[in-house]
Design an enzyme around this catalytic site. Structure first.
Site, mmCIF file in Angstrom:
data_model
loop_
_atom_site.group_PDB
_atom_site.id
_atom_site.type_symbol
_atom_site.label_atom_id
_atom_site.label_comp_id
_atom_site.label_asym_id
_atom_site.label_seq_id
_atom_site.Cartn_x
_atom_site.Cartn_y
_atom_site.Cartn_z
ATOM 1 N N HIS A 171 4.227 -0.363 12.522
ATOM 2 C CA HIS A 171 5.666 -0.083 12.555
ATOM 3 C C HIS A 171 6.193 -0.244 13.984
ATOM 4 C CE1 HIS A 171 4.916 2.603 8.823
ATOM 5 N NE2 HIS A 171 5.641 1.581 8.418
ATOM 6 N N LYS A 200 9.107 8.114 -2.406
ATOM 7 C CA LYS A 200 7.708 8.527 -2.305
ATOM 8 C C LYS A 200 7.624 10.026 -2.028
ATOM 9 C CE LYS A 200 6.454 4.192 -0.120
ATOM 10 N NZ LYS A 200 6.165 3.555 1.163
ATOM 11 N N ARG A 248 3.996 -7.769 6.427
ATOM 12 C CA ARG A 248 2.608 -7.851 6.865
ATOM 13 C C ARG A 248 1.890 -9.019 6.226
ATOM 14 N NH1 ARG A 248 1.128 -2.188 4.645
ATOM 15 N NH2 ARG A 248 2.629 -3.052 3.184
ATOM 16 N N SER A 293 0.437 3.073 5.720
ATOM 17 C CA SER A 293 0.442 4.522 5.924
ATOM 18 C C SER A 293 -0.491 5.221 4.949
ATOM 19 C CB SER A 293 1.863 5.062 5.772
ATOM 20 O OG SER A 293 2.704 4.456 6.722
#
Ligand code: COA
Length: 166
Positions: A18, A42, A91, A129
């Site tokens: 990040h 989430k 990514r 994460s």
């Protein structure tokens, strides 16, 4: 000219991947708001206060970055800050569908909002994460993938012995 951009996310936790995207954005835009979602879809492991603390300490050396939290629709928050550019990191190809869907929905909600995608450095392309949370919970050392203060907060939440992940 767009001088302001928002880099939004759940950041549960904020990673060096990040940070890499944020640094790239900070070299392109005059000001970048790192916007931490307070009510992400989430269920987060870290509290909003912890995620804000992690982000603030990680960006302390970048002069044109502000850390803030937001609630509700991202496009409404962006409008309230006078911002028309959203930054997201990519990514790998597997990120594309999720990001594409989100960018198109945001564009439907706010037609003048643009999403700009920045590629993460290769070395962080496998970092996420949730993977880091899992490794830390099982006793692995994630310090190569998160800023120092994030590693400290993770260690205090997960505790235990560390095995390093190379
Ligand atoms: N480095 C490391 N990891 C990265 C990364 C990078 N450069 N880019 C993405 N990721 C990973 C994250 O680690 C995370 O992994 P995880 O799913 O395993 O936890 C995942 O990719 C994405 O998380 P993050 O980057 O924190 O963003 P997000 O997808 O959780 O953020 C919001 C989503 C908050 C931007 C979005 O839900 C939102 O806008 N919410 C507000 C409500 C709204 O407007 N909804 C309508 C949206 S169309």
């Amino acid at each position: 000219m767009n001088k302001l951009a928002i880099y939004p996310g759940t950041f549960d936790p904020f990673t060096l991947g990040h940070l890499d995207v944020l640094q790239r954005a900070s070299r392109i835009f005059l000001r970048v708001i790192l916007a931490v979602s307070a009510d992400s879809r989430k269920k987060t492991f870290f509290t909003l206060a912890e995620r804000l603390e992690m982000c603030k300490s990680a960006v302390a050396g970048i002069a044109n970055v502000e850390v803030a939290s937001f609630q509700g629709l991202l496009v409404d928050y962006a409008k309230s800050r006078g911002c028309k550019v959203l930054v997201r990191g990519l990514r790998a190809f597997s990120d594309f569908e999720y990001e594409f869907q989100m960018a198109l929905m945001n564009r439907k909600l706010a037609p003048d909002m643009e999403t700009v995608f920045l590629m993460t450095q290769e070395r962080y392309s496998a970092v996420s994460s949730s993977t880091l949370r899992e490794i830390a919970a099982l006793g692995g050392d994630v310090s190569a993938y998160v800023p120092k203060d994030v590693a400290r907060i993770m260690a205090s939440r997960f505790g235990g012995k560390r095995r390093s992940v190379k």
